[in-house]
Scaffold this active site. Structure first.
Site, PDB file in Angstrom:
ATOM      1  N   ARG A 168     -12.748  -1.477 -16.395  1.00  0.00           N
ATOM      2  CA  ARG A 168     -12.175  -2.796 -16.166  1.00  0.00           C
ATOM      3  C   ARG A 168     -13.046  -3.868 -16.825  1.00  0.00           C
ATOM      4  O   ARG A 168     -12.523  -4.822 -17.422  1.00  0.00           O
ATOM      5  CB  ARG A 168     -12.072  -3.041 -14.669  1.00  0.00           C
ATOM      6  CG  ARG A 168     -11.423  -4.341 -14.282  1.00  0.00           C
ATOM      7  CD  ARG A 168     -11.345  -4.374 -12.770  1.00  0.00           C
ATOM      8  NE  ARG A 168     -10.761  -5.569 -12.240  1.00  0.00           N
ATOM      9  CZ  ARG A 168     -11.476  -6.631 -11.846  1.00  0.00           C
ATOM     10  NH1 ARG A 168     -12.774  -6.625 -11.964  1.00  0.00           N
ATOM     11  NH2 ARG A 168     -10.858  -7.674 -11.351  1.00  0.00           N
ATOM     12  N   TYR A 199       6.622 -12.266  -3.443  1.00  0.00           N
ATOM     13  CA  TYR A 199       5.579 -12.851  -4.305  1.00  0.00           C
ATOM     14  C   TYR A 199       6.155 -13.910  -5.236  1.00  0.00           C
ATOM     15  O   TYR A 199       5.527 -14.935  -5.500  1.00  0.00           O
ATOM     16  CB  TYR A 199       4.889 -11.749  -5.126  1.00  0.00           C
ATOM     17  CG  TYR A 199       3.972 -10.873  -4.288  1.00  0.00           C
ATOM     18  CD1 TYR A 199       2.660 -11.265  -4.029  1.00  0.00           C
ATOM     19  CD2 TYR A 199       4.418  -9.676  -3.740  1.00  0.00           C
ATOM     20  CE1 TYR A 199       1.815 -10.475  -3.251  1.00  0.00           C
ATOM     21  CE2 TYR A 199       3.584  -8.875  -2.963  1.00  0.00           C
ATOM     22  CZ  TYR A 199       2.282  -9.287  -2.725  1.00  0.00           C
ATOM     23  OH  TYR A 199       1.463  -8.519  -1.947  1.00  0.00           O
TER      24      TYR A 199
HETATM   25  O1  CP3 Z   1      -2.028   3.249  -6.933  1.00  0.00           O
HETATM   26  C1  CP3 Z   1      -2.515   3.166  -8.074  1.00  0.00           C
HETATM   27  O2  CP3 Z   1      -3.674   3.589  -8.346  1.00  0.00           O
HETATM   28  C2  CP3 Z   1      -1.642   2.676  -9.208  1.00  0.00           C
HETATM   29  C3  CP3 Z   1      -1.764   1.303  -9.573  1.00  0.00           C
HETATM   30  C4  CP3 Z   1      -1.298   0.222  -8.608  1.00  0.00           C
HETATM   31  C5  CP3 Z   1      -1.957  -1.043  -8.504  1.00  0.00           C
HETATM   32  N1  CP3 Z   1      -1.208  -1.842  -7.702  1.00  0.00           N
HETATM   33  C6  CP3 Z   1      -3.203  -1.393  -9.186  1.00  0.00           C
HETATM   34  C7  CP3 Z   1      -3.971  -2.557  -8.696  1.00  0.00           C
HETATM   35  C8  CP3 Z   1      -0.176   0.167  -7.780  1.00  0.00           C
HETATM   36  C9  CP3 Z   1       0.833   1.268  -7.450  1.00  0.00           C
HETATM   37  C10 CP3 Z   1      -0.125  -1.150  -7.227  1.00  0.00           C
HETATM   38  C11 CP3 Z   1       0.947  -1.605  -6.332  1.00  0.00           C
HETATM   39  C12 CP3 Z   1       0.899  -2.964  -5.780  1.00  0.00           C
HETATM   40  N2  CP3 Z   1       0.420  -4.105  -6.366  1.00  0.00           N
HETATM   41  C13 CP3 Z   1       1.480  -3.313  -4.532  1.00  0.00           C
HETATM   42  C14 CP3 Z   1       2.218  -2.384  -3.609  1.00  0.00           C
HETATM   43  C15 CP3 Z   1       1.327  -1.482  -2.840  1.00  0.00           C
HETATM   44  C16 CP3 Z   1       0.457  -2.157  -1.807  1.00  0.00           C
HETATM   45  O3  CP3 Z   1      -0.762  -2.129  -2.003  1.00  0.00           O
HETATM   46  O4  CP3 Z   1       1.001  -2.664  -0.822  1.00  0.00           O
HETATM   47  C17 CP3 Z   1       1.249  -4.688  -4.355  1.00  0.00           C
HETATM   48  C18 CP3 Z   1       1.667  -5.516  -3.141  1.00  0.00           C
HETATM   49  C19 CP3 Z   1       0.605  -5.181  -5.523  1.00  0.00           C
HETATM   50  C20 CP3 Z   1       0.232  -6.587  -5.839  1.00  0.00           C
HETATM   51  C21 CP3 Z   1      -1.238  -6.729  -5.988  1.00  0.00           C
HETATM   52  N3  CP3 Z   1      -1.966  -6.231  -7.053  1.00  0.00           N
HETATM   53  C22 CP3 Z   1      -2.130  -7.363  -5.100  1.00  0.00           C
HETATM   54  C23 CP3 Z   1      -1.734  -8.013  -3.799  1.00  0.00           C
HETATM   55  C24 CP3 Z   1      -3.401  -7.247  -5.658  1.00  0.00           C
HETATM   56  C25 CP3 Z   1      -4.654  -7.864  -5.139  1.00  0.00           C
HETATM   57  C26 CP3 Z   1      -5.187  -7.167  -3.947  1.00  0.00           C
HETATM   58  C27 CP3 Z   1      -6.254  -6.215  -4.320  1.00  0.00           C
HETATM   59  O5  CP3 Z   1      -6.212  -5.049  -3.872  1.00  0.00           O
HETATM   60  O6  CP3 Z   1      -7.163  -6.656  -5.043  1.00  0.00           O
HETATM   61  C28 CP3 Z   1      -3.289  -6.491  -6.858  1.00  0.00           C
HETATM   62  C29 CP3 Z   1      -4.384  -6.094  -7.762  1.00  0.00           C
HETATM   63  C30 CP3 Z   1      -4.511  -4.638  -8.080  1.00  0.00           C
HETATM   64  N4  CP3 Z   1      -3.485  -3.819  -8.394  1.00  0.00           N
HETATM   65  C31 CP3 Z   1      -5.739  -3.906  -8.166  1.00  0.00           C
HETATM   66  C32 CP3 Z   1      -5.399  -2.606  -8.562  1.00  0.00           C
HETATM   67  C33 CP3 Z   1      -6.338  -1.461  -8.847  1.00  0.00           C
HETATM   68  C34 CP3 Z   1      -7.118  -4.477  -7.972  1.00  0.00           C
HETATM   69  C35 CP3 Z   1      -7.406  -5.238  -9.222  1.00  0.00           C
HETATM   70  C36 CP3 Z   1      -8.820  -5.279  -9.663  1.00  0.00           C
HETATM   71  O7  CP3 Z   1      -9.282  -4.341 -10.348  1.00  0.00           O
HETATM   72  O8  CP3 Z   1      -9.435  -6.319  -9.386  1.00  0.00           O
END
Ligand code: CP3
Length: 342
Positions: A36, A150
């Site tokens: 990342r 969202y």
């Molecule tokens: O599961 C996996 O490894 C596949 C990739 C994946 C991500 N997000 C990567 C991610 C998947 C399937 C998601 C789904 C997702 N994204 C959802 C539904 C599942 C759930 O968790 O309820 C939602 C609501 C999102 C929206 C989202 N993306 C949010 C709210 C956030 C911030 C919260 C957090 O955990 O930081 C993200 C960022 C995100 N998506 C990260 C990852 C690995 C973290 C980003 C980082 O590296 O800083």
């Protein structure tokens, strides 16, 4: 021999369930943090196929999971429809909001998303060549309700208040937005399958805030429409649906939507779910992700409990929600070893 994950999705009861983890590519892994950093930021990571494929593969190399999930995000679809999207460090996603007919009309048509999402399809193509032959490839999208929450609020919200408010104030606009997302999701997932995804999952993370008729209209109906259209285009495609925190509404969800598997969060007990949900087919879940932080005897005991509860029917072992950044990779290894009886 067919991949274990696909066998469970086809309804087979296996002696050892296939296993993968929601958010298995993520910040709890030092190798993810390194890649990342190389990408610069989260969205650049999502849109750089070689690096997105690399982080997808990392947990497979480390733990030998039975499935890899495409590395992307549910919020790429709103961005492809023309919404602005950015991530505030330490806070989460921010989007431009949809509150009026003019906001909706400024969005692109559902079939105009593919140029923007081409890098995601390329990630899927790379993965379909690079994954070990026993590892299944899961594509995914957010379910329309969750994506709409969202797009309406412009951020994550504890109670999805702005989406519920728009629903109450201007139901035709709310429904038109849901339709646009539903159509875009069909196009998006269909392209993932064309590129090599062997199964797809719909994340309805906020399904639990829809009650009664609203649950039927905005969680069940769009999911059903997406699944029936995908299966018409790709006969035999298995679909996992995750109506998180649906509670009692997990009962009958697979039948009502046509999903091959219902993913369960950890607010329902595995014993209850085995009796009430697994009776209709494959289930996925549902270990408490907190145990990936705390570990120890409780982790081993609860892992065995989940395996035991679901052992008489088709089951995919998983967490009840995504693994958190403070989790310890050693605890993940302990969970995998416990499921596989090592
Ligand atoms: O599961 C996996 O490894 C596949 C990739 C994946 C991500 N997000 C990567 C991610 C998947 C399937 C998601 C789904 C997702 N994204 C959802 C539904 C599942 C759930 O968790 O309820 C939602 C609501 C999102 C929206 C989202 N993306 C949010 C709210 C956030 C911030 C919260 C957090 O955990 O930081 C993200 C960022 C995100 N998506 C990260 C990852 C690995 C973290 C980003 C980082 O590296 O800083």
């Amino acid at each position: 021999m067919t991949k274990l994950l696909l066998r469970a999705l086809a309804g087979e009861t296996l002696p050892v369930p296939p296993i993968w983890m929601m958010r298995q590519a993520g910040r709890y892994l030092p190798e993810y943090r390194a890649t990342r950093a190389k990408a610069g930021d989260f969205l650049s990571l999502c849109y750089t196929p070689e690096l997105a494929a690399e982080v997808t593969l990392q947990p497979i190399r480390r733990f030998g999971f039975d499935a890899a999930i495409l590395f992307a995000d549910i919020l790429l679809v709103p961005q492809a429809l023309g919404a602005e999207l950015w991530f505030e460090a330490g806070e989460g996603p921010r989007l431009s909001t949809i509150r009026s007919r003019a906001d909706l009309e400024a969005l692109k048509p559902a079939d105009a998303i593919h140029d923007h999402l081409a890098p995601v399809y390329e990630t899927v193509r790379i993965l379909s060549h690079e994954l070990p032959r026993e590892t299944a490839l899961i594509g995914f999208a957010g379910a329309p309700w969750t994506v709409a929450t969202y797009m309406i609020a412009g951020r994550g919200t504890p109670d999805q208040g702005p989406a519920h408010a728009l629903m109450a104030e201007n139901r035709p606009l709310f429904e038109a937005l849901l339709d646009r997302i539903t159509e875009a999701t069909i196009e998006y997932l269909s392209q993932q399958v064309e590129a090599g995804a062997e199964c797809v999952k719909l994340f309805d993370s906020w399904a639990g805030s829809l009650k009664g008729d609203d649950f039927t209209r905005y969680a069940v109906a769009p999911t059903k429409r997406i699944i029936s259209e995908l299966k018409a285009r790709h006969p035999g495609l298995p679909v996992i649906a995750f109506p998180r925190e649906a509670g009692e509404a997990y009962i009958g969800f697979a039948k009502a939507t046509g999903a091959d598997c219902v993913a369960l969060d950890n607010s329902v007990s595995p014993e209850w779910a085995a009796q009430n949900v697994q009776k209709d087919g494959c289930v996925q879940g549902n270990l408490d992700p907190r145990l990936m932080v705390t570990g120890g005897e409780e982790l081993v005991r609860e892992t065995r409990r989940v395996v035991e509860a679901f052992r008489n029917g088709p089951h995919i072992f998983n967490l009840g929600h995504g693994i958190t950044p403070d989790a310890d990779p050693d605890n993940v290894q302990l969970m995998v070893d416990t499921v596989r009886g090592r």
